[in-house]
Design a protein around this motif. Sequence first.
Motif, PDB file in Angstrom:
ATOM      1  N   PRO A  13      20.527   1.652  10.122  1.00 40.96           N
ATOM      2  CA  PRO A  13      20.455   1.061  11.463  1.00 40.96           C
ATOM      3  C   PRO A  13      19.103   1.291  12.138  1.00 40.96           C
ATOM      4  CG  PRO A  13      22.535   2.229  11.193  1.00 40.96           C
ATOM      5  CD  PRO A  13      21.708   2.544   9.993  1.00 40.96           C
ATOM      6  N   VAL A  14      18.507   2.460  11.887  1.00 40.34           N
ATOM      7  CA  VAL A  14      17.184   2.748  12.446  1.00 40.34           C
ATOM      8  C   VAL A  14      16.149   1.810  11.828  1.00 40.34           C
ATOM      9  CG1 VAL A  14      15.359   4.480  12.612  1.00 40.34           C
ATOM     10  CG2 VAL A  14      17.727   5.141  12.918  1.00 40.34           C
ATOM     11  N   SER A  15      16.245   1.603  10.502  1.00 38.92           N
ATOM     12  CA  SER A  15      15.324   0.687   9.830  1.00 38.92           C
ATOM     13  C   SER A  15      15.434  -0.709  10.419  1.00 38.92           C
ATOM     14  CB  SER A  15      15.629   0.631   8.324  1.00 38.92           C
ATOM     15  OG  SER A  15      15.558   1.907   7.756  1.00 38.92           O
ATOM     16  N   ALA A  16      16.669  -1.137  10.715  1.00 40.04           N
ATOM     17  CA  ALA A  16      16.873  -2.460  11.299  1.00 40.04           C
ATOM     18  C   ALA A  16      16.167  -2.573  12.649  1.00 40.04           C
ATOM     19  CB  ALA A  16      18.370  -2.729  11.465  1.00 40.04           C
ATOM     20  N   LEU A  17      16.165  -1.496  13.405  1.00 34.42           N
ATOM     21  CA  LEU A  17      15.531  -1.494  14.725  1.00 34.42           C
ATOM     22  C   LEU A  17      14.018  -1.361  14.617  1.00 34.42           C
ATOM     23  CD1 LEU A  17      16.363  -1.584  17.706  1.00 34.42           C
ATOM     24  CD2 LEU A  17      16.490   0.891  17.689  1.00 34.42           C
ATOM     25  N   VAL A  18      13.573  -0.421  13.777  1.00 45.18           N
ATOM     26  CA  VAL A  18      12.137  -0.141  13.615  1.00 45.18           C
ATOM     27  C   VAL A  18      11.401  -1.360  13.075  1.00 45.18           C
ATOM     28  CG1 VAL A  18      10.502   1.143  12.176  1.00 45.18           C
ATOM     29  CG2 VAL A  18      12.286   2.354  13.410  1.00 45.18           C
ATOM     30  N   HIS A  19      11.959  -1.992  12.037  1.00 39.90           N
ATOM     31  CA  HIS A  19      11.234  -3.052  11.336  1.00 39.90           C
ATOM     32  C   HIS A  19      11.389  -4.413  11.981  1.00 39.90           C
ATOM     33  CE1 HIS A  19       9.836  -0.990   7.617  1.00 39.90           C
ATOM     34  NE2 HIS A  19      10.612  -0.077   8.157  1.00 39.90           N
ATOM     35  N   SER A  20      12.199  -4.504  13.010  1.00 37.59           N
ATOM     36  CA  SER A  20      12.349  -5.810  13.637  1.00 37.59           C
ATOM     37  C   SER A  20      11.579  -5.886  14.953  1.00 37.59           C
ATOM     38  CB  SER A  20      13.831  -6.104  13.865  1.00 37.59           C
ATOM     39  OG  SER A  20      14.403  -5.125  14.710  1.00 37.59           O
ATOM     40  N   SER A  21      11.835  -4.953  15.845  1.00 39.86           N
ATOM     41  CA  SER A  21      11.331  -5.178  17.207  1.00 39.86           C
ATOM     42  C   SER A  21      10.700  -3.966  17.882  1.00 39.86           C
ATOM     43  CB  SER A  21      12.491  -5.675  18.080  1.00 39.86           C
ATOM     44  OG  SER A  21      13.558  -4.756  18.015  1.00 39.86           O
ATOM     45  N   THR A  22      10.661  -2.818  17.240  1.00 41.29           N
ATOM     46  CA  THR A  22      10.136  -1.651  17.988  1.00 41.29           C
ATOM     47  C   THR A  22       8.831  -1.118  17.400  1.00 41.29           C
ATOM     48  OG1 THR A  22      11.720  -0.298  16.766  1.00 41.29           O
ATOM     49  CG2 THR A  22      12.318  -0.904  18.980  1.00 41.29           C
ATOM     50  N   LEU A  23       8.907  -0.123  16.541  1.00 40.40           N
ATOM     51  CA  LEU A  23       7.728   0.650  16.143  1.00 40.40           C
ATOM     52  C   LEU A  23       6.612  -0.210  15.559  1.00 40.40           C
ATOM     53  CD1 LEU A  23       6.624   3.583  15.818  1.00 40.40           C
ATOM     54  CD2 LEU A  23       7.567   3.568  13.532  1.00 40.40           C
ATOM     55  N   VAL A  24       6.916  -0.981  14.503  1.00 37.21           N
ATOM     56  CA  VAL A  24       5.855  -1.698  13.800  1.00 37.21           C
ATOM     57  C   VAL A  24       5.308  -2.882  14.596  1.00 37.21           C
ATOM     58  CG1 VAL A  24       6.579  -1.019  11.481  1.00 37.21           C
ATOM     59  CG2 VAL A  24       7.529  -3.074  12.486  1.00 37.21           C
ATOM     60  N   THR A  25       6.098  -3.389  15.545  1.00 39.84           N
ATOM     61  CA  THR A  25       5.624  -4.522  16.338  1.00 39.84           C
ATOM     62  C   THR A  25       4.815  -4.079  17.558  1.00 39.84           C
ATOM     63  OG1 THR A  25       7.726  -4.535  17.522  1.00 39.84           O
ATOM     64  CG2 THR A  25       7.535  -6.005  15.635  1.00 39.84           C
ATOM     65  N   ALA A  26       4.784  -2.758  17.820  1.00 38.01           N
ATOM     66  CA  ALA A  26       4.046  -2.254  18.989  1.00 38.01           C
ATOM     67  C   ALA A  26       2.562  -2.584  18.875  1.00 38.01           C
ATOM     68  CB  ALA A  26       4.247  -0.746  19.121  1.00 38.01           C
ATOM     69  N   GLY A  27       2.007  -2.427  17.663  1.00 37.70           N
ATOM     70  CA  GLY A  27       0.585  -2.724  17.453  1.00 37.70           C
ATOM     71  C   GLY A  27       0.276  -4.193  17.653  1.00 37.70           C
ATOM     72  N   VAL A  28       1.155  -5.065  17.138  1.00 37.07           N
ATOM     73  CA  VAL A  28       0.952  -6.520  17.300  1.00 37.07           C
ATOM     74  C   VAL A  28       1.013  -6.886  18.779  1.00 37.07           C
ATOM     75  CG1 VAL A  28       1.791  -8.812  16.648  1.00 37.07           C
ATOM     76  CG2 VAL A  28       2.004  -6.931  15.038  1.00 37.07           C
ATOM     77  N   TYR A  29       1.999  -6.324  19.493  1.00 42.08           N
ATOM     78  CA  TYR A  29       2.158  -6.638  20.912  1.00 42.08           C
ATOM     79  C   TYR A  29       0.937  -6.175  21.723  1.00 42.08           C
ATOM     80  CZ  TYR A  29       4.108  -6.889  25.589  1.00 42.08           C
ATOM     81  OH  TYR A  29       4.311  -7.190  26.912  1.00 42.08           O
ATOM     82  N   LEU A  30       0.410  -4.992  21.380  1.00 40.15           N
ATOM     83  CA  LEU A  30      -0.768  -4.482  22.089  1.00 40.15           C
ATOM     84  C   LEU A  30      -1.960  -5.408  21.881  1.00 40.15           C
ATOM     85  CD1 LEU A  30      -1.737  -2.079  23.807  1.00 40.15           C
ATOM     86  CD2 LEU A  30      -2.476  -0.983  21.699  1.00 40.15           C
ATOM     87  N   LEU A  31      -2.142  -5.902  20.642  1.00 40.10           N
ATOM     88  CA  LEU A  31      -3.256  -6.809  20.381  1.00 40.10           C
ATOM     89  C   LEU A  31      -3.038  -8.183  21.008  1.00 40.10           C
ATOM     90  CD1 LEU A  31      -4.507  -6.161  16.735  1.00 40.10           C
ATOM     91  CD2 LEU A  31      -5.537  -5.498  18.881  1.00 40.10           C
ATOM     92  N   ILE A  32      -1.772  -8.595  21.186  1.00 32.84           N
ATOM     93  CA  ILE A  32      -1.509  -9.851  21.904  1.00 32.84           C
ATOM     94  C   ILE A  32      -2.023  -9.731  23.336  1.00 32.84           C
ATOM     95  CG2 ILE A  32       0.357 -11.251  22.900  1.00 32.84           C
ATOM     96  CD1 ILE A  32       1.896 -10.787  20.248  1.00 32.84           C
ATOM     97  N   ARG A  33      -1.848  -8.548  23.929  1.00 34.03           N
ATOM     98  CA  ARG A  33      -2.350  -8.320  25.296  1.00 34.03           C
ATOM     99  C   ARG A  33      -3.890  -8.283  25.326  1.00 34.03           C
ATOM    100  NH1 ARG A  33       1.223  -9.884  28.899  1.00 34.03           N
ATOM    101  NH2 ARG A  33       3.108  -8.657  28.997  1.00 34.03           N
TER     102      ARG A  33
END
Length: 578
Positions: A215-235
Amino acid sequence: MKFLSICKISFIKLMIISISLFLMSLYMLINELVYFLEWEVVTLNSMNIVMTFLFDWMSLLFMSFVLFIASLVIFYSMEYMSGDKTINRFILLVLMFVLSMMLLIISPNLISILLGWDGLGLVSYCLVIYFQNIKSYNAGMLTALSNRIGDVALLMAIAWMLNYGSWNYVFYLEVMKMDFDMMLVGGLVMLAAMTKSAQIPFSSWLPAAMAAPTPVSALVHSSTLVTAGVYLLIRFNILLMDTILGNILLLISGLTMFMAGLGANYEFDLKKIIALSTLSQLGLMMSILSMGFYKLAFFHLLTHALFKALLFMCAGAIIHNMNNFQDIRYMGGLSSFMPLTSSIFNVANLALCGMPFLAGFYSKDMILEIVSLSYINMFSFFLYFFSTGLTVSYSFRLVYYTMTDDLNCSSLNMLNDESWIMLKGMFGLLVMSIIGGSLLNWLMFSSLYMICLPVYLKMLTLFTCIFGGLMGYMISNVSIYFVNKSLLNYFMSYFLGSMWFMPYISTYGIMNYPLNYGFNVIKSFDYGWSEYFGGQELNNNMLNLSKLNSFIQNNSLKIYFMTFVLWIMLLLNLLIFL
């Protein structure tokens, strides 16, 4: 019962907040509103500490998706983690994880971003080592240390922004490209985003983080930890448009996408295959972002979150039923034993491949057509399309190994599709994986894009997907050495299957040798000569002086002096007498 109530309460509350945020984001998107809030936390004389929050359609929509996926993951965990004695701690960790992500999403300020950023890093470490064994500890340490590089880069960016008088980077977005100092800040932010989103050379922690519960992998790999870097660069997207930073990121993300696609075709661990597919999709997001299409990157970020969480949930249900086997070579014929889970798994897989009219199609097809329309070099063009083919290849390979032929596990098995709580959790994401792409497409792109291309370029995406799927199925089905010649060369297959030796470089290369060298240096200098001639020598001298001083303090000098005088007089008398 207490645990079930905590899960249900968390699920209901998160779902209500998610729906509310989604409606608010629609309102803001339609009316083109942005709210910038400042909350004065403490005021002391002339000094005041202010927390700033940025609410626009992008932050609210992303928060809505994160909370939606988190609520379904918690609901799914009610059954998946039911045998765990410390389940309350697990749910609290997941909620802390989501809270850290919320803070990062709504922060226009580098200081508060760092709070959310470090919160994600700390809680992810706690979740990766949740199953307490040596493998989990090693994976957790690799995850934490890899992410610390990005944390240091963010701290340096914060220090450099002292030149500007404020850490609210949104105030300086317009002047960023004209100023060398701001480009330096942008480079440090890009480095931080590369570590968090696991781009080359920081990719090795992503598959290692599979040691966490599913369940943690489902959360981490979809919308939280790994997407934080992409979201920061979008800003920070203005810094990447037509600059050297954008060109560097395009190359690195393209290579990441290519490397992950190749590695997944050689992998046999079910969760690691899906983790490498996440890495491939992160490379796709980063590469289109580096070309200046930040809305497209955000669009793919959201659609990918839906089907990737669903893929991990299906993988968790399969592993749960397979008595914790993760090797796909033990699986087979699951479509007969678990038809409902298999159907959902295949829908998520097809959405990942970009099957027309599923969620992934709208974003991936638009990205590849925009790439065909853009002025980029042949190498980047090849990486985009070849990596897309590899995505379909490993997806069909996965379907072949898990769904077809006979079960290769024990003859006595208890495979069934009666995990109703897990299935209900998956159904919510299944619906969104089917309709989410078209829904977001209508919302985000109010006017239709007209992408006019020659027929062969228009059909190239479709041809790439069909050819990739055929190759993946053929390589698995036909005599494997006949088709895949690289398997005849042990070193080539080992190199491609181990992420270009990155895990070894990250552990032995970066951690082992420098740490040993550092230990020798500290032993020779800090604990050796430096200590002997520095602090230790000073300590000995001071100790001897204090001993002499205390000897003098504790004795009467008058008595010693009078005794000395009497002895002298006695000796003189003796000499005179003699």
